[in-house]
Design a protein around this motif. Sequence first.
Motif, PDB file in Angstrom:
ATOM      1  N   LEU A 186      60.702  46.205  46.911  1.00  0.00           N
ATOM      2  CA  LEU A 186      59.691  46.813  47.618  1.00  0.00           C
ATOM      3  C   LEU A 186      58.833  47.787  47.051  1.00  0.00           C
ATOM      4  O   LEU A 186      58.886  47.771  45.945  1.00  0.00           O
ATOM      5  CB  LEU A 186      60.221  48.045  48.191  1.00  0.00           C
ATOM      6  N   ARG A 187      57.427  47.978  47.185  1.00  0.00           N
ATOM      7  CA  ARG A 187      56.478  48.146  46.942  1.00  0.00           C
ATOM      8  C   ARG A 187      55.360  48.975  47.440  1.00  0.00           C
ATOM      9  O   ARG A 187      55.507  49.409  48.098  1.00  0.00           O
ATOM     10  CB  ARG A 187      55.144  46.747  46.084  1.00  0.00           C
ATOM     11  N   PHE A 188      55.275  50.472  46.986  1.00  0.00           N
ATOM     12  CA  PHE A 188      54.965  51.116  47.469  1.00  0.00           C
ATOM     13  C   PHE A 188      53.698  51.740  46.372  1.00  0.00           C
ATOM     14  O   PHE A 188      54.212  51.612  45.093  1.00  0.00           O
ATOM     15  CB  PHE A 188      56.111  52.733  47.032  1.00  0.00           C
ATOM     16  N   ASN A 189      52.971  52.622  47.215  1.00  0.00           N
ATOM     17  CA  ASN A 189      51.725  52.698  46.594  1.00  0.00           C
ATOM     18  C   ASN A 189      51.554  53.951  45.771  1.00  0.00           C
ATOM     19  O   ASN A 189      52.764  54.871  45.776  1.00  0.00           O
ATOM     20  CB  ASN A 189      50.169  52.189  47.596  1.00  0.00           C
ATOM     21  N   LYS A 190      50.635  54.818  45.626  1.00  0.00           N
ATOM     22  CA  LYS A 190      50.789  55.825  45.281  1.00  0.00           C
ATOM     23  C   LYS A 190      51.104  56.871  45.892  1.00  0.00           C
ATOM     24  O   LYS A 190      51.489  58.239  45.797  1.00  0.00           O
ATOM     25  CB  LYS A 190      49.462  56.338  44.342  1.00  0.00           C
ATOM     26  N   GLU A 191      50.907  56.331  47.187  1.00  0.00           N
ATOM     27  CA  GLU A 191      50.635  58.272  48.241  1.00  0.00           C
ATOM     28  C   GLU A 191      51.936  57.784  48.806  1.00  0.00           C
ATOM     29  O   GLU A 191      52.378  58.105  50.051  1.00  0.00           O
ATOM     30  CB  GLU A 191      49.837  57.996  49.494  1.00  0.00           C
ATOM     31  N   GLU A 192      53.009  56.400  48.149  1.00  0.00           N
ATOM     32  CA  GLU A 192      54.172  56.522  48.421  1.00  0.00           C
ATOM     33  C   GLU A 192      54.515  55.845  49.721  1.00  0.00           C
ATOM     34  O   GLU A 192      55.132  55.758  50.670  1.00  0.00           O
ATOM     35  CB  GLU A 192      55.407  57.946  48.409  1.00  0.00           C
ATOM     36  N   MET A 193      53.636  55.144  50.445  1.00  0.00           N
ATOM     37  CA  MET A 193      53.177  54.637  51.684  1.00  0.00           C
ATOM     38  C   MET A 193      53.668  52.915  51.201  1.00  0.00           C
ATOM     39  O   MET A 193      53.165  51.983  50.477  1.00  0.00           O
ATOM     40  CB  MET A 193      52.628  54.101  52.144  1.00  0.00           C
ATOM     41  N   LEU A 194      54.641  52.274  51.842  1.00  0.00           N
ATOM     42  CA  LEU A 194      54.897  51.067  51.697  1.00  0.00           C
ATOM     43  C   LEU A 194      53.833  50.185  51.840  1.00  0.00           C
ATOM     44  O   LEU A 194      53.442  49.684  52.423  1.00  0.00           O
ATOM     45  CB  LEU A 194      55.779  50.510  52.970  1.00  0.00           C
ATOM     46  N   LYS A 195      53.469  48.974  50.518  1.00  0.00           N
ATOM     47  CA  LYS A 195      52.592  48.372  50.647  1.00  0.00           C
ATOM     48  C   LYS A 195      53.525  46.727  50.761  1.00  0.00           C
ATOM     49  O   LYS A 195      52.382  45.745  51.406  1.00  0.00           O
ATOM     50  CB  LYS A 195      52.226  49.381  49.211  1.00  0.00           C
ATOM     51  N   GLU A 196      54.235  46.251  49.769  1.00  0.00           N
ATOM     52  CA  GLU A 196      54.616  45.021  50.093  1.00  0.00           C
ATOM     53  C   GLU A 196      55.906  45.162  50.334  1.00  0.00           C
ATOM     54  O   GLU A 196      56.823  45.936  49.448  1.00  0.00           O
ATOM     55  CB  GLU A 196      53.524  43.947  48.988  1.00  0.00           C
ATOM     56  N   GLU A 197      56.617  44.051  50.839  1.00  0.00           N
ATOM     57  CA  GLU A 197      57.722  43.690  50.525  1.00  0.00           C
ATOM     58  C   GLU A 197      58.654  42.276  50.478  1.00  0.00           C
ATOM     59  O   GLU A 197      57.925  41.383  50.552  1.00  0.00           O
ATOM     60  CB  GLU A 197      58.489  43.023  52.083  1.00  0.00           C
ATOM     61  N   TYR A 198      58.856  41.626  49.113  1.00  0.00           N
ATOM     62  CA  TYR A 198      59.124  40.116  48.783  1.00  0.00           C
ATOM     63  C   TYR A 198      60.648  40.335  48.712  1.00  0.00           C
ATOM     64  O   TYR A 198      61.192  40.626  47.997  1.00  0.00           O
ATOM     65  CB  TYR A 198      58.705  40.638  47.368  1.00  0.00           C
ATOM     66  N   PRO A 199      60.593  38.848  49.815  1.00  0.00           N
ATOM     67  CA  PRO A 199      61.984  38.445  49.833  1.00  0.00           C
ATOM     68  C   PRO A 199      62.217  37.668  48.374  1.00  0.00           C
ATOM     69  O   PRO A 199      61.745  37.417  47.593  1.00  0.00           O
ATOM     70  CB  PRO A 199      61.903  37.779  50.669  1.00  0.00           C
ATOM     71  N   CYS A 200      63.111  38.748  47.926  1.00  0.00           N
ATOM     72  CA  CYS A 200      63.688  37.350  46.861  1.00  0.00           C
ATOM     73  C   CYS A 200      65.200  37.517  46.123  1.00  0.00           C
ATOM     74  O   CYS A 200      65.615  37.231  47.622  1.00  0.00           O
ATOM     75  CB  CYS A 200      63.868  39.180  45.664  1.00  0.00           C
ATOM     76  N   ASP A 201      65.477  36.617  45.223  1.00  0.00           N
ATOM     77  CA  ASP A 201      66.916  36.085  44.135  1.00  0.00           C
ATOM     78  C   ASP A 201      66.606  36.316  43.092  1.00  0.00           C
ATOM     79  O   ASP A 201      65.159  37.522  42.738  1.00  0.00           O
ATOM     80  CB  ASP A 201      66.360  34.607  44.256  1.00  0.00           C
TER      81      ASP A 201
END
Length: 341
Positions: A186-201
């Motif tokens: 998960l990526r959160f911006n500087k305002e602590e809002m969820l920006k992106e979700e990367y499905p991953c292995d």
Amino acid sequence: MMIRIKLMIKKILFAVVSLLMVISPLMSAENADIKLINALNYHKGMFEAARGEVYLKIPLGSESAAVGGDEQDVERYTPGVPYAFRAVENGVWILDSANKALKLFGSDGKLQKSISIAEYGPVIRDFAFDGDKGFWLLSPTDGFIYRIDMTGKMISQIEGFSGARAIETGPMEELLVDLPTMGAILRFNKEEMLKEEYPCDESLSLIEGVGGKLMVLEVSDKKADLLLRNTASPAENIPLYKFPLDIEDPAVKYVGSQVIGQDKEGNYYLSLVACHEESGAIYRDRIYRCTAAGRPTAHKDIIVFPSSSFDLPRDRVVTPDGRVMTFHVEGNDYVLSVYNL
């Protein structure tokens, strides 16, 4: 299912290393091409590989200028060593989870700063820099990530991270969270809002490449590919460089890979490990320095110490001046060593 498989693989690798430490003397005695070094079997092509240069030694204990080991972790929250460390100019920050402190040691081994983290959950598993303002702290037991300043005062907190494995920040100063329970980063911006979700292995790293895109290191038996994750979902990668395994023996295969980090000049560092599938002997443990475009400019084969902790957030980091730092325990000391490319 994917999460259970990933954890099972980690446990199997840990069991294999433990087994090799037991049977290594016998194997080495039967094969002159194999030598026992630091309780691990190395093929003769690695006999002259680089040994780490000791950067500093810190005693294990409960004192302020020590870090907690197995004896200090009475509640058995940690793997018996500090969960994480990160190098800075002329020193290293160590997450002393057992003693509930975040400590800065100078390159001379002297304690320069200690921040109490006792109020932030049962155990802090990982930490990341919040620019030069403070730190992010990961507490996966209670599911919180805490944002603190340089004095340890809480700025804010985010919840929903039970079971999270690691956190990271990069040049974009955005927070990245490895969350196995979701099979995602998960990526959160500087305002602590969820920006992106990367499905991953396991191939997707927390290390940012060009434009903040996450670096990917995919390995098969005889090939490793360095890529950039161009889009989070659906996943789309940009190829950067291929690392073929130039060892002819078909039983020697890549078994490990890691994007380690970035130095202050913008170079990236990664490692690739190859072993014999029957003997388990290490035929290559190589660290690479690469440009931002992914092209290798230097590499070095290294001899390491085995780790008895199979699921730390990281066991290798990059120093600002471009060395790769690792750790091991020697007697009653926590030892940090560096490899210079």
